[in-house]
Motif scaffolding. Structure first.
Motif, short mmCIF file in Angstrom:
data_model
loop_
_atom_site.label_atom_id
_atom_site.label_comp_id
_atom_site.label_asym_id
_atom_site.label_seq_id
_atom_site.Cartn_x
_atom_site.Cartn_y
_atom_site.Cartn_z
N GLU A 156 -35.55 -45.87 -29.79
CA GLU A 156 -35.50 -47.33 -29.96
C GLU A 156 -34.38 -47.74 -30.90
O GLU A 156 -33.65 -48.70 -30.64
N ARG A 157 -34.25 -46.99 -31.98
CA ARG A 157 -33.19 -47.34 -32.94
C ARG A 157 -31.81 -47.17 -32.32
O ARG A 157 -30.92 -47.99 -32.53
N ALA A 158 -31.62 -46.12 -31.55
CA ALA A 158 -30.32 -45.93 -30.88
C ALA A 158 -30.04 -47.13 -29.98
O ALA A 158 -28.93 -47.68 -29.96
N THR A 159 -31.06 -47.55 -29.23
CA THR A 159 -30.89 -48.64 -28.27
C THR A 159 -30.53 -49.94 -28.97
O THR A 159 -29.63 -50.67 -28.53
N ILE A 160 -31.22 -50.24 -30.06
CA ILE A 160 -31.03 -51.52 -30.73
C ILE A 160 -29.82 -51.49 -31.66
O ILE A 160 -29.01 -52.41 -31.68
N GLU A 161 -29.69 -50.41 -32.41
CA GLU A 161 -28.65 -50.37 -33.44
C GLU A 161 -27.26 -50.13 -32.88
O GLU A 161 -26.28 -50.62 -33.42
N HIS A 162 -27.15 -49.37 -31.76
CA HIS A 162 -25.79 -49.06 -31.26
C HIS A 162 -25.04 -50.28 -30.79
O HIS A 162 -23.91 -50.47 -31.26
N PRO A 163 -25.42 -51.18 -29.96
CA PRO A 163 -26.56 -51.21 -29.04
C PRO A 163 -26.27 -50.47 -27.73
O PRO A 163 -25.13 -50.30 -27.35
N LEU A 164 -27.36 -50.06 -27.05
CA LEU A 164 -27.25 -49.40 -25.75
C LEU A 164 -27.98 -50.25 -24.70
O LEU A 164 -28.96 -50.91 -25.02
N ARG A 165 -27.53 -50.15 -23.47
CA ARG A 165 -28.17 -50.94 -22.41
C ARG A 165 -29.63 -50.53 -22.27
O ARG A 165 -29.93 -49.34 -22.16
N PRO A 166 -30.55 -51.51 -22.28
CA PRO A 166 -31.97 -51.18 -22.10
C PRO A 166 -32.30 -51.06 -20.61
O PRO A 166 -32.03 -51.96 -19.83
N ASN A 167 -32.93 -49.95 -20.24
CA ASN A 167 -33.20 -49.72 -18.81
C ASN A 167 -34.68 -49.63 -18.46
O ASN A 167 -35.02 -49.60 -17.28
N ALA A 168 -35.57 -49.56 -19.45
CA ALA A 168 -36.96 -49.25 -19.14
C ALA A 168 -37.74 -50.50 -18.74
O ALA A 168 -37.88 -51.44 -19.54
N VAL A 169 -38.23 -50.52 -17.52
CA VAL A 169 -38.98 -51.68 -17.02
C VAL A 169 -40.35 -51.26 -16.50
O VAL A 169 -40.57 -50.10 -16.13
N HIS A 170 -41.28 -52.23 -16.46
CA HIS A 170 -42.60 -52.00 -15.87
C HIS A 170 -42.43 -51.81 -14.36
O HIS A 170 -41.65 -52.54 -13.73
N PRO A 171 -43.14 -50.85 -13.76
CA PRO A 171 -42.89 -50.55 -12.34
C PRO A 171 -43.30 -51.68 -11.39
O PRO A 171 -42.84 -51.72 -10.25
N VAL A 172 -44.16 -52.58 -11.81
CA VAL A 172 -44.55 -53.69 -10.92
C VAL A 172 -43.90 -55.00 -11.36
O VAL A 172 -43.20 -55.65 -10.58
N THR A 186 -38.64 -53.52 -21.46
CA THR A 186 -39.11 -53.39 -22.85
C THR A 186 -37.98 -53.62 -23.84
O THR A 186 -38.23 -53.80 -25.03
N MET A 187 -36.73 -53.55 -23.35
CA MET A 187 -35.51 -53.73 -24.16
C MET A 187 -35.28 -52.63 -25.20
O MET A 187 -34.42 -52.76 -26.06
N THR A 188 -36.06 -51.55 -25.12
CA THR A 188 -35.94 -50.49 -26.14
C THR A 188 -35.65 -49.11 -25.55
O THR A 188 -35.49 -48.15 -26.29
N ASN A 189 -35.62 -48.99 -24.23
CA ASN A 189 -35.52 -47.69 -23.56
C ASN A 189 -36.72 -46.79 -23.85
O ASN A 189 -36.66 -45.57 -23.61
N THR A 190 -37.78 -47.37 -24.38
CA THR A 190 -39.03 -46.65 -24.51
C THR A 190 -40.11 -47.46 -23.79
O THR A 190 -39.87 -48.61 -23.42
N GLY A 191 -41.28 -46.88 -23.64
CA GLY A 191 -42.37 -47.59 -22.96
C GLY A 191 -43.47 -46.60 -22.69
O GLY A 191 -43.50 -45.50 -23.26
N ARG A 192 -44.37 -46.97 -21.79
CA ARG A 192 -45.47 -46.07 -21.47
C ARG A 192 -44.91 -44.76 -20.91
O ARG A 192 -44.17 -44.80 -19.91
N HIS A 193 -45.24 -43.65 -21.53
CA HIS A 193 -44.74 -42.32 -21.14
C HIS A 193 -43.23 -42.17 -21.23
O HIS A 193 -42.67 -41.22 -20.65
N LEU A 194 -42.55 -43.09 -21.87
CA LEU A 194 -41.11 -42.95 -22.07
C LEU A 194 -40.78 -42.97 -23.55
O LEU A 194 -41.34 -43.83 -24.25
N PRO A 195 -39.87 -42.13 -24.03
CA PRO A 195 -39.12 -41.11 -23.31
C PRO A 195 -40.04 -40.08 -22.63
O PRO A 195 -41.13 -39.81 -23.14
N ALA A 196 -39.58 -39.53 -21.52
CA ALA A 196 -40.29 -38.42 -20.89
C ALA A 196 -40.13 -37.21 -21.81
O ALA A 196 -39.02 -36.91 -22.24
#
Ligand code: SF4
Lengths: 303, 200
Positions: A99-115, A120-130
């Motif tokens: 999350e810190r890498a995503t926000i502080e760098h910043p990095l493109r956020p890719n993690a979305v709910h499947p439906v 999430t704007m953090t590249n983390t989420g349910r079961h993420l990171p894998a």
């Protein structure tokens, strides 16, 4: 680890390995790309490989991302037998680092709910990171430079262009090894230009459906040119690697002799009625970065 | 259109003559100047499936399949961090709408549109231009500025107007004459594969 907060060290290492993976192409991949540029016979293919190598230099010289796709974040945690860290806390620290890498760098956020597709704007989420966990034996630890009380993190941010080219097939014994070989090559042809060839091909062989898919991804962690320690599997790697480079798909799928940079198979024993095969492709921008930590809290970054 | 050296043509976008790209042929190398419009899955789903019309004029435009890494400077103002190109095939079904309804004439991406887009390119004088996928650091240095953003709620999959200079090299991978380099390469690979399988 006696340092004040070993989990803060893990968090920082997770942040750094994610960012480093996006900016530095591992030396084995760079060498393979240079070899490809030297051997490519198609003019467009040579030009394309030239641009790829130029791009890697620009990213390194200017502290930029190699590719814009900051990926789905996948981590491997490898611990020595005497590592005293609590893995649940390690996992939480890896999430915070991501999350810190995503926000502080910043990095493109890719993690979305499947439906809902809400990001999430953090590249983390349910079961993420894998997360994957491994407990290497002494010989493997020696190879990795991992102390008995140490911990090693490897980040493989996986771009979608190549991750979308993932395949699984449950063969049966009567299909034989020929079916396995055909399937792997068919996957490479079906993926065609989409995963940004020349690609690295990760193959999982055996196990169950879930294990097989994980092994295909695990194969992408192996430096190019290393072979499976089982000679039967190693021979299959060599055969398929050569066959894939006869296909003529070439750099970016515009034709040429360099379709893949390498192919690695990780295998597991499987059921008497089964022979699962999974293929996970990795783009030329093979982002992979690691951090090895000792109990003293010192961190060494590598690939 | 002007020629800079023997094999790279420069084209400034947007083009005013919507038939100007018909003369391009598969395999040619190009560099673009002017503006290029970034677009992606979510943007096109909003435009075509939800009927949200963009304010930007897309007539004669070159689109690029991208969702950039950006840093926000202020309301509606962004600075580039890293801009690269994504796989086009996922967005293939929007080709006709973009070219017929909005007057787009060039789509820049990687991996190609599907063969079904070839008749649209032929009918409307469009081309598909291949960029080197993954080479985002280089691409970012060729983008001078982010001039405008729309559909900000879809961040990062907005509609982005980029000012570019010497953008490329790009390869005409699908032309208005029915040729697709991808189709040709894939057909060859399938034939080779059939031969290899015989050996197993
Ligand atoms: S496939 Fe890989 S190299 Fe290509 S754009 Fe996606 S992440 Fe980047």
């Amino acid at each position: 680890m006696p340092s004040p907060d070993p989990y803060a060290v893990v968090e920082e290492a997770a942040k750094q390995t994610y960012i480093r993976a996006l900016k530095l192409v591992p030396p084995d991949v760079k060498a393979a790309l240079r070899r490809a540029a030297d051997t490519e016979t198609s003019e467009t293919g040579r030009d394309t490989l030239g641009i790829i190598l130029q791009n890697i230099d620009i990213a390194e010289d200017n502290d930029m991302l190699v590719c814009q796709d900051t990926g789905t974040v996948v981590f491997w945690v490898q611990t020595g037998h005497d590592c005293a860290l609590n893995l649940a806390d390690v996992e939480a620290a890896v999430g915070r680092g991501t999350e810190r890498a995503t926000i502080e760098h910043p990095l493109r956020p890719n993690a979305v709910h499947p439906v809902t597709r809400a990001n999430t704007m953090t590249n983390t989420g349910r079961h993420l990171p894998a997360m994957h966990y491994e407990f290497p034996d002494e010989a493997e630890r020696a190879r990795l430079g991992l102390a008995a009380d140490g911990l090693r993190l490897t980040c493989l941010p996986k771009g979608s262009g190549s991750e979308n080219m993932s395949f699984l097939k449950m063969f049966v014994p009567a299909d034989g090894v020929a079916a396995v070989k055909r399937f792997v090559l068919e996957c490479i042809v079906d993926a065609g230009p989409k995963p940004c060839p020349p690609t690295i091909v990760g193959v999982g062989l055996g196990g169950t459906a879930d294990l097989c898919a994980a092994l295909a991804k695990r194969a992408l962690l192996r430096p190019l040119g290393t072979r499976n320690d089982d000679p039967v599997i190693a021979a299959l790697e060599v055969e398929l690697e050569a066959a894939a480079n006869e296909l003529g798909i070439g750099p970016m799928g515009l034709g040429g002799r360099n379709t893949i940079l390498g192919l690695a198979i990780e295998h597991a024993h499987t059921h008497i009625t089964q022979n699962p095969v999974a293929v996970n492709l990795q783009c030329w921008a093979a982002r992979r970065s690691s951090a090895t930590m000792g109990a003293d809290g010192a961190v060494e970054y590598g690939f | 259109m002007t020629r800079s050296n023997s094999d790279e043509r420069h084209i400034a976008f947007p083009i005013t003559d919507l038939d100007a790209l018909r003369e391009l042929r598969a395999g040619q190398k190009l560099r673009l100047d002017g503006t290029v419009i970034g677009i992606r899955d979510a943007t096109q789903i909003a435009i075509f499936d939800r009927g949200e019309k963009p304010r930007m004029d897309l007539r004669g435009a070159a689109l690029i399949h991208t969702a950039p890494n950006v840093r926000k400077l202020g309301p509606g103002r962004y600075e580039k961090v890293c801009i690269g190109t994504t796989t086009s095939a996922r967005m293939d079904r929007f080709t006709r709408g973009l070219m017929e309804e909005y007057g787009v004439r060039a789509i820049i991406g990687k991996g190609g549109l599907l063969a079904g887009s070839l008749p649209v390119l032929r009918e409307l004088g469009g081309v598909y231009l291949a960029i080197t996928g993954g080479a985002a650091a280089l691409e970012t240095t060729q983008i001078e500025a982010i001039e405008e953003v729309e559909f900000e709620e879809l961040m990062p999959e907005c509609l982005w107007k980029f000012r570019v200079k010497d953008f490329g090299p790009l390869i005409v991978a699908m032309d208005a004459h029915g040729r697709s380099l991808y189709e040709e390469v894939t057909a060859g690979a399938r034939e080779t594969l059939a031969g290899i399988v015989e050996r197993f």
